[in-house]
Design a protein around this motif. Sequence first.
Motif, PDB file in Angstrom:
ATOM      1  N   ASP A 215      86.047  73.307  20.383  1.00 26.36           N
ATOM      2  CA  ASP A 215      85.600  74.608  19.916  1.00 26.36           C
ATOM      3  C   ASP A 215      85.777  74.690  18.413  1.00 26.36           C
ATOM      4  N   THR A 216      85.107  75.656  17.838  1.00 25.77           N
ATOM      5  CA  THR A 216      85.153  75.765  16.378  1.00 25.77           C
ATOM      6  C   THR A 216      86.564  76.063  15.885  1.00 25.77           C
TER       7      THR A 216
ATOM      8  N   THR B   2      84.891  76.632  -0.089  1.00 29.73           N
ATOM      9  CA  THR B   2      84.449  77.967   0.340  1.00 29.73           C
ATOM     10  C   THR B   2      84.115  77.978   1.829  1.00 29.73           C
ATOM     11  N   TYR B   3      83.477  76.923   2.277  1.00 24.55           N
ATOM     12  CA  TYR B   3      83.126  76.825   3.704  1.00 24.55           C
ATOM     13  C   TYR B   3      83.915  75.698   4.366  1.00 24.55           C
ATOM     14  N   LEU B   4      85.058  75.398   3.799  1.00 28.56           N
ATOM     15  CA  LEU B   4      85.997  74.398   4.337  1.00 28.56           C
ATOM     16  C   LEU B   4      85.349  73.035   4.519  1.00 28.56           C
ATOM     17  N   GLN B   5      84.345  72.755   3.715  1.00 26.01           N
ATOM     18  CA  GLN B   5      83.658  71.454   3.721  1.00 26.01           C
ATOM     19  C   GLN B   5      83.081  71.129   5.100  1.00 26.01           C
ATOM     20  N   LEU B   6      82.772  72.132   5.870  1.00 29.38           N
ATOM     21  CA  LEU B   6      82.129  71.923   7.171  1.00 29.38           C
ATOM     22  C   LEU B   6      80.628  72.164   7.009  1.00 29.38           C
ATOM     23  N   PRO B   7      79.819  71.672   7.956  1.00 28.57           N
ATOM     24  CA  PRO B   7      78.366  71.902   7.848  1.00 28.57           C
ATOM     25  C   PRO B   7      78.062  73.384   7.651  1.00 28.57           C
TER      26      PRO B   7
ATOM     27  N   THR C 131      78.781  76.809   9.758  1.00 27.18           N
ATOM     28  CA  THR C 131      79.920  76.771  10.687  1.00 27.18           C
ATOM     29  C   THR C 131      80.910  77.888  10.368  1.00 27.18           C
ATOM     30  N   VAL C 132      81.320  77.928   9.099  1.00 28.56           N
ATOM     31  CA  VAL C 132      82.310  78.938   8.679  1.00 28.56           C
ATOM     32  C   VAL C 132      81.606  80.034   7.902  1.00 28.56           C
TER      33      VAL C 132
ATOM     34  N   SER D  53      81.527  81.100  14.162  1.00 26.02           N
ATOM     35  CA  SER D  53      80.886  81.363  15.445  1.00 26.02           C
ATOM     36  C   SER D  53      81.413  80.398  16.490  1.00 26.02           C
ATOM     37  N   GLU D  54      81.618  80.913  17.669  1.00 29.71           N
ATOM     38  CA  GLU D  54      81.929  80.067  18.814  1.00 29.71           C
ATOM     39  C   GLU D  54      80.709  80.033  19.732  1.00 29.71           C
TER      40      GLU D  54
END
Lengths: 221, 128
Positions: free
Chosen positions: A10-11, A141-146, A149-150, A185-186
């Motif tokens: 999960d996210t 800023t987006y935790l280096q996630l795609p 995602t965040v 988002s989950e």
Amino acid sequence: MTLELIDKEDTFEVVRDQIGAILATESANQRSLATAAGKDPELWKLRVYLERANPWEAFRDMVDTSPIVNVWFDAASYPMGHGNTVERQKSEARYNIDVYAYGQSADDGATGHIPGDEAAARSLARAIRLARNILMAAENTYLQLPRGTVWRRWPQSISTFQPQLGEQPVENIIAGRITLEVQFSEFSPQVEGDEIELISIDVNRARDGMLVAEADYEFPL
Amino acid sequence: MTGLRALAESDLGGILEDSLTGFGWPITVTNPAGTSAELTGFSDDISQVIDPDTGQAVSGRLASVAVRIGHLTDNGLSIPRGVADSTSKPWVVSFDDVNGNAHTFKVAESNPDRALGLVVCILEAYTP
């Protein structure tokens, strides 16, 4: 019955692991930058762990006194006004980033000494400062996630805990906590609909029957 | 000195400083001015759990010494105390563990019992 094997993270798990990974890699990078700047890299060292629950024994032998960071998932809430009942729900998750710092009294080489309690508090402040700056850096800023995602990460609070009352231990150890809220988002398993009808539309000009446009629509969409 | 209290203080010395058949142990005490004295007393260095309020414990140590106030004063020392002022040297205590490893500590706090003539010093790690 859900036909799909739920074989994913999960996210909230992905985000927790990513927070730890960012702190570890950025701390190592900061040490390199400190070395290049001619400063003591040990002051930028964080020992990062995830979800650890065993008592910390790392400070007892005073071999490595750099701060310890433990990242753990605390809680998540799902406001009903965001998302939908079928596929996606917005999650507002809280992560605790606990920092443990050690300080030791020492001779200052002159006429005084360096108090261990103050040294522990300063080490804690330095580690919290480093962790907060890393997590709130523009690159993260987006935790280096795609992207997508965040939605947002935000430091909800920073608190430090008073040293233990009662018997003074040999080690001066003080802890602090950064509470980081992350919104994302989950997702959940979905039903793959079967095609039951194909709707084809042709648009012809009445004068000469020329095909002007055509479209195919699968139903359900 | 006469009476039960003086007798108790004398007995305290017999208990604290018996290194042949008792738990008496050599301890070095140094005051902020650098004056040292070799004393015999009790020393403890055991494990302790530290609760930093995060819900997770940290393993630590608890170290202390107990020495006779009379022997401190006989050696030109006063009762040790915790020194918070970073511009001063702290009271320093050192002793070996039972395996012969030397340990040096700063006096973090002291609990003198002037009725019996005993002072217990709670110690923290110190790099001289």
